[in-house]
Scaffold this motif. Sequence first.
Motif, mmCIF file in Angstrom:
data_model
loop_
_atom_site.group_PDB
_atom_site.id
_atom_site.type_symbol
_atom_site.label_atom_id
_atom_site.label_comp_id
_atom_site.label_asym_id
_atom_site.label_seq_id
_atom_site.Cartn_x
_atom_site.Cartn_y
_atom_site.Cartn_z
ATOM 1 N N ARG A 2 -3.967 -21.243 -4.592
ATOM 2 C CA ARG A 2 -3.871 -19.074 -4.135
ATOM 3 C C ARG A 2 -3.931 -18.671 -5.158
ATOM 4 O O ARG A 2 -3.444 -18.514 -6.723
ATOM 5 C CB ARG A 2 -2.725 -19.263 -3.417
ATOM 6 N N TYR A 43 3.359 -23.884 -2.307
ATOM 7 C CA TYR A 43 2.332 -23.007 -1.760
ATOM 8 C C TYR A 43 0.938 -23.396 -2.907
ATOM 9 O O TYR A 43 0.302 -22.877 -2.502
ATOM 10 C CB TYR A 43 3.214 -21.978 -1.408
ATOM 11 N N HIS A 46 -1.635 -26.099 -2.902
ATOM 12 C CA HIS A 46 -1.888 -26.003 -2.086
ATOM 13 C C HIS A 46 -2.675 -25.574 -1.575
ATOM 14 O O HIS A 46 -3.249 -24.392 -0.773
ATOM 15 C CB HIS A 46 -0.885 -25.847 -0.825
ATOM 16 N N PHE A 50 -4.663 -22.443 6.192
ATOM 17 C CA PHE A 50 -3.711 -22.258 6.917
ATOM 18 C C PHE A 50 -4.605 -21.988 8.189
ATOM 19 O O PHE A 50 -5.179 -20.977 8.684
ATOM 20 C CB PHE A 50 -2.028 -21.860 7.083
ATOM 21 N N SER A 52 -3.866 -20.278 10.274
ATOM 22 C CA SER A 52 -2.699 -19.253 11.192
ATOM 23 C C SER A 52 -1.596 -18.863 10.339
ATOM 24 O O SER A 52 -0.974 -19.918 9.734
ATOM 25 C CB SER A 52 -2.312 -19.564 12.906
ATOM 26 N N GLU A 54 1.232 -18.735 12.286
ATOM 27 C CA GLU A 54 2.462 -19.909 12.503
ATOM 28 C C GLU A 54 2.532 -20.900 11.735
ATOM 29 O O GLU A 54 3.171 -21.515 11.773
ATOM 30 C CB GLU A 54 2.405 -20.300 13.677
ATOM 31 N N HIS A 55 0.722 -21.724 11.524
ATOM 32 C CA HIS A 55 0.956 -22.628 11.168
ATOM 33 C C HIS A 55 1.000 -22.559 10.051
ATOM 34 O O HIS A 55 2.622 -23.465 8.502
ATOM 35 C CB HIS A 55 -0.897 -23.329 10.883
ATOM 36 N N GLU A 56 1.323 -21.635 8.837
ATOM 37 C CA GLU A 56 1.438 -21.545 7.578
ATOM 38 C C GLU A 56 3.212 -21.213 7.280
ATOM 39 O O GLU A 56 3.847 -22.417 6.644
ATOM 40 C CB GLU A 56 1.149 -20.079 7.045
ATOM 41 N N ARG A 57 3.803 -20.584 8.331
ATOM 42 C CA ARG A 57 5.426 -20.267 8.375
ATOM 43 C C ARG A 57 5.643 -22.028 9.086
ATOM 44 O O ARG A 57 6.781 -21.959 8.084
ATOM 45 C CB ARG A 57 6.084 -19.141 9.334
ATOM 46 N N TRP A 59 4.440 -24.780 8.188
ATOM 47 C CA TRP A 59 3.949 -25.591 6.363
ATOM 48 C C TRP A 59 5.299 -25.321 5.572
ATOM 49 O O TRP A 59 5.658 -26.639 4.787
ATOM 50 C CB TRP A 59 2.506 -25.412 6.793
#
Length: 159
Positions: A2, A43, A46, A50, A52, A54-57, A59
């Motif tokens: 990232r 992170y 990775h 993601f 969304s 919410e998916h990131e949170r 994770w």
Amino acid sequence: MRSEQEVDRAVEQYADTVRRICLVHLKNYADTEDIFQTVFVKYLLHTAPFVSPEHERAWIIRVTINACKDLLRSVFRRRTVPLHEAAELPAPPEEHRAVLQAVQSLPAAYRDVVYLHYYEGYTAPEIARILGKNVNAIYTRLTRARGLLREALGGDDDA
């Protein structure tokens, strides 16, 4: 991997959440900071996108919880004592000082396995996992170290 901006944003957004989860699990600020770094390094590395926010949170939370559990299960964590308890431990008796000096004079590879086996009580398979070596290599190092210790301490050849 990232970008720096993504990681900075994630740290800013999730830092409090990660620290709170760690403190609840670990009850220790130093371990919390270690896990905090671990989570955001994971992170950074990775690469999957993601779906969304919410998916990131989710994770981030799952990685934090798993890292805390891993730390609590680690062999090093189970085999430590608080510093104030360690200060109360007696010094080695006079007769053991020669052995301790002989162990300290061993080459590092042998010294590590002898220390972990005889002083910390780890088995050869546990030492192999800790050091990332083959179990047979650990047995070989223990055998060779015992020979070097026997020679250094003037022991008999029958033992």
